[in-house]
Design an enzyme around this catalytic site. Structure first.
Site, PDB file in Angstrom:
ATOM      1  N   THR A 169       0.587   0.335   8.733  1.00 54.72           N
ATOM      2  CA  THR A 169       1.400  -0.813   8.817  1.00 54.72           C
ATOM      3  C   THR A 169       0.831  -2.091   8.280  1.00 54.72           C
ATOM      4  O   THR A 169      -0.411  -2.069   7.912  1.00 54.72           O
ATOM      5  CB  THR A 169       1.503  -1.026  10.415  1.00 54.72           C
ATOM      6  OG1 THR A 169       2.115   0.206  11.050  1.00 54.72           O
ATOM      7  CG2 THR A 169       2.777  -1.984  10.459  1.00 54.72           C
ATOM      8  N   GLY A 199       9.764   3.616  13.845  1.00 55.15           N
ATOM      9  CA  GLY A 199       8.574   3.389  14.452  1.00 55.15           C
ATOM     10  C   GLY A 199       8.565   2.324  15.296  1.00 55.15           C
ATOM     11  O   GLY A 199       9.575   1.574  15.703  1.00 55.15           O
TER      12      GLY A 199
END
Length: 309
Positions: A169, A199
């Protein structure tokens, strides 16, 4: 008045060190430096924490070496679906998007949702339509698909039991000269994920949280684990209610019910006084920070962070 500060991350991951070639490491460090500079310049010029975290994350989304925007992972159908969220620690306003396609900078779409939509969270076609309505920059499918992502996707499709090497990320947290906190988090998801998978990154309190009275937090790692632990809010709660420092809170969150929440976890945080925290249980944590006019710090390996302890 607290010193303005910014911390960014480009993902925490446990991986074979041999896969981190010198050229790749150099490119990642350069990308981190560029993103840090983009956010720091906003703060240094008296700009808001919100503008700073958006600028930093946009820079990472535009860099193919990070799993967000350009360079995003491909889902099981070989498509890019991007998630992002942004939160204002002063007002607790937030915006989030999931499964956004074609939008060059999902973090800017998340901010547009926060500022111009009556809802907090938009998904899929609805998020894309909202982006078009507000004139956000769009790109064709091939802009987002890198050679690296396509290669990893093919390997996963050929070996159904093969687990993806990375679940990363990008994110940023900042404290501005007015004492306001903000957080932004963005991701391209997991290579080979099911279509429509959500997510932790767009989940307020899951992968991101910011509140002026305590801290701003952005998470990275195994999204399912981070969601189940509501780990961004966990860090906030430990700071606000238990009186821990940002570093202590992040360390507690990494270990939270580890027998049940076993997986990769990484955190960046800034508290209301401008103290920065970076914690992870992985061997790689792509990150950088700068406090006021001090020299910037950039790291790729956890051992670099250990030297700061």
């Amino acid at each position: 008045m607290p010193t303005y500060s910014i911390v960014i991350h480009g993902g925490a991951v446990t991986m074979d060190p041999s896969k981190m070639t010198p050229d790749l490491e150099a490119a990642i460090r350069e990308g981190l430096q560029q993103a840090l500079q983009a956010g720091w310049e906003v703060l240094h010029g008296g700009g808001s924490a919100l503008d700073a975290v958006e600028a930093a994350v946009r820079s990472l989304e535009n860099n193919e070496h990070f799993n967000a925007g350009r360079g995003s992972s491909l889902n099981k159908q070989g498509e890019v679906e991007m998630d992002a969220s942004i939160m204002d620690g002063r007002t607790l306003r937030a915006g989030a998007v999931n499964s956004a396609r074609y939008v060059k900078n999902p973090i800017t779409l998340a901010r547009t949702v926060m500022e111009k939509c009556k809802h907090v969270f938009l998904a899929s076609e609805g998020a894309v339509e909202f982006a078009l309505q507000h004139g956000l920059e769009m790109e064709a499918v091939h802009y987002f698909e890198t050679e690296k992502a396509r290669k990893e996707w093919l390997e996963i499709m050929q070996e159904e039991e093969k687990e993806p090497q990375e679940q990363d990320t990008v994110g940023a947290v900042a404290l501005d000269q007015d004492g306001n906190l903000a957080v932004a988090t963005s991701t391209g998801g997991i290579e080979g994920q099911l279509k429509g998978r959500v997510g932790d990154s767009p989940i307020v309190g899951g992968g991101s949280y910011a509140a002026n009275e305590a801290c701003a937090v952005s998470c990275t790692g195994d999204g399912e684990i981070i969601m189940r632990g509501a780990l961004a809010h966990e860090v906030y709660a430990l700071v606000k209610y238990k009186g821990l420092s940002a570093t202590e809170a992040c360390r507690e969150a990494v270990k939270l019910r580890d027998e049940d929440l076993k997986g990769d976890k990484g955190f960046i945080a800034i508290d209301k006084d401008g103290n920065v925290a970076i914690e992870t249980n992985t061997n790689i944590m792509r990150c950088a920070y700068r406090i006021g006019e001090e020299e910037p710090f950039v790291a790729v390996w956890r051992e670099e962070l250990d030297k700061l302890a």
